[in-house]
Design a protein around this motif. Structure first.
Motif, mmCIF file in Angstrom:
data_model
loop_
_atom_site.group_PDB
_atom_site.id
_atom_site.type_symbol
_atom_site.label_atom_id
_atom_site.label_comp_id
_atom_site.label_asym_id
_atom_site.label_seq_id
_atom_site.Cartn_x
_atom_site.Cartn_y
_atom_site.Cartn_z
ATOM 1 N N TYR A 146 31.033 45.427 0.810
ATOM 2 C CA TYR A 146 30.854 46.683 1.529
ATOM 3 C C TYR A 146 31.873 47.697 1.016
ATOM 4 C CZ TYR A 146 28.060 43.940 4.821
ATOM 5 O OH TYR A 146 27.102 43.130 5.388
ATOM 6 N N PRO A 147 31.520 48.982 1.012
ATOM 7 C CA PRO A 147 32.430 50.000 0.466
ATOM 8 C C PRO A 147 33.641 50.236 1.354
ATOM 9 C CG PRO A 147 30.529 51.044 1.466
ATOM 10 C CD PRO A 147 30.254 49.562 1.474
ATOM 11 N N PRO A 148 34.709 50.774 0.781
ATOM 12 C CA PRO A 148 35.872 51.167 1.591
ATOM 13 C C PRO A 148 35.462 52.263 2.581
ATOM 14 C CG PRO A 148 36.377 51.210 -0.767
ATOM 15 C CD PRO A 148 34.901 51.079 -0.639
ATOM 16 N N PHE A 149 36.238 52.411 3.627
ATOM 17 C CA PHE A 149 35.959 53.468 4.590
ATOM 18 C C PHE A 149 37.266 53.995 5.168
ATOM 19 C CE2 PHE A 149 36.063 49.539 7.028
ATOM 20 C CZ PHE A 149 36.835 49.866 8.123
ATOM 21 N N LEU A 150 37.193 55.214 5.663
ATOM 22 C CA LEU A 150 38.313 55.820 6.355
ATOM 23 C C LEU A 150 38.060 55.717 7.857
ATOM 24 C CD1 LEU A 150 38.647 59.100 4.247
ATOM 25 C CD2 LEU A 150 39.945 56.971 3.968
ATOM 26 N N PRO A 151 38.984 55.146 8.624
ATOM 27 C CA PRO A 151 38.798 55.053 10.080
ATOM 28 C C PRO A 151 39.291 56.323 10.776
ATOM 29 C CG PRO A 151 40.759 53.834 9.427
ATOM 30 C CD PRO A 151 40.166 54.409 8.163
ATOM 31 N N GLY A 152 38.406 56.936 11.541
ATOM 32 C CA GLY A 152 38.788 58.147 12.242
ATOM 33 C C GLY A 152 39.787 57.880 13.355
ATOM 34 N N ASP A 153 40.684 58.845 13.569
ATOM 35 C CA ASP A 153 41.668 58.707 14.651
ATOM 36 C C ASP A 153 41.608 59.868 15.642
ATOM 37 O OD1 ASP A 153 42.732 60.778 13.206
ATOM 38 O OD2 ASP A 153 44.580 59.734 12.639
ATOM 39 N N GLY A 154 40.646 60.780 15.424
ATOM 40 C CA GLY A 154 40.514 61.912 16.329
ATOM 41 C C GLY A 154 41.558 62.990 16.137
#
Length: 335
Positions: free
Chosen positions: A190-198
């Motif tokens: 699965y590709p890398p992702f950026l986790p949102g923090d708001g």
């Protein structure tokens, strides 16, 4: 006997994974393990009552049952493709090009930077490019215009002397790990992702992500157009923003133990290992190209693959299986 987790907890974070696994396997199989590099784990010995062999971390292969010729050929992505195509195995194809003029007199014409630009145009001015002998996803990325490709030449030439240009293909990416003809495991990538923090924008998250990659000696995930206002959006907490392209674990991608839908993919992985003469290999491939599970193409074959996924998945039994194969092949254990 200590668990694999206990072995890991007693080592510094810089200690190579495979040294941890080798020591763990030695304790299980009654072999003597010794670190001979002052505790770094980068040079170790493994001994039975009658024989001793050495292993080295980093670029050194942990799988001596692969002969040097097969491993060297597999490390060159173009050579790999030519061998597999001759065996009737579908690949992504592509052409190789050099980034430096040195040694130009010793190589055939048609593989210089200007030739790469011409080939790029034949591909419709969009391609996937990566170092010919790269690893860990370093400098592996899609390029969609000539300006970006020329910029890539300059950046990649600081670390590599040749590249492979390939058409872009989309599908589900899998890794199949084999010992001889035995499929030890298959995993979906699965590709890398950026986790949102708001709080932080996508641009800020991507900058931080790229700084982490560069601290590990890897190229950044992508160039960020200054005028792309979509990167200024703030991701809600818990939302993910996928980073397309490479899916290597070292580049932030993830893998999960999962077999491809089509049994043909496992069979093709076995044929790939046989064609290259590798006793241990991890074959990366695309399946489900265009939605067809039987539309499969081999991306590359790894002769020195990492097995960290098995530790993360709690499959120390498979780690021991791999090391039993290695130790037996080197005459340290009975078959």
């Amino acid at each position: 006997m200590r668990s694999l987790r206990e072995f890991r907890s007693g080592k510094p974070s810089s200690y190579p994974d495979q040294s941890v696994y080798a020591e763990y396997a030695c304790s299980e199989f009654g072999l003597a393990f010794q670190d001979i590099d002052g505790g770094t784990g980068f040079v170790v010995s493994v001994a039975s009552k009658t024989r001793s062999i050495h292993f080295g971390a980093g670029r050194c292969s942990w799988y001596p049952q692969n002969n040097a010729t097969a491993s060297t050929l597999a490390s060159d992505k173009y050579f790999t493709n030519k061998i597999l195509e001759r065996a009737g195995i579908p690949t992504l194809g592509g052409e190789y090009f050099f980034l430096h003029d040195r040694h130009r007199a010793h190589r055939p014409a048609g593989h210089e930077r200007e030739d790469a630009l011409e080939y790029f145009r034949k591909l419709g001015a969009t391609a996937f490019v990566k170092p010919l002998q790269g690893s860990r996803g370093d400098f592996a990325q899609a390029v969609h215009d000539e300006v970006s490709l020329v910029r890539y030449f300059g950046e990649a030439s600081r670390y590599y002397d040749s590249i492979l240009l390939q058409p872009i293909v989309s599908g589900i990416e899998y890794r199949v790990f084999l010992l001889d003809d035995d499929v030890v495991y298959a995993a979906r990538k699965y590709p890398p992702f950026l986790p949102g923090d708001g709080v932080h924008s996508i641009r800020d998250l991507l900058i931080a992500h790229n700084e982490t990659l560069q601290s590990r000696g890897l190229s950044p995930a992508s160039a960020m157009p200054d005028r792309d206002t979509s990167l200024d959006a703030v991701l809600p907490k818990g939302e993910r923003w996928e980073i397309p392209g490479r899916m290597n674990l070292s580049a932030g991608g993830t893998m999960a133990l999962e077999a491809p839908r089509a049994e043909a993919a496992l069979s093709l992985a076995g044929k790939t290992a046989g064609a290259l003469g590798l006793r241990v290999t991890a074959v990366d491939m695309f399946t489900d190209i265009g939605g067809d599970p039987l539309a499969i193409r081999v991306i590359e074959a790894n002769s020195n693959p990492s097995i960290r996924l098995l530790e993360d998945s709690g499959r120390s039994d498979l780690i021991l299986k791999i090391w039993r194969h290695t130790f037996s092949a080197m005459g340290l254990l009975g078959v």
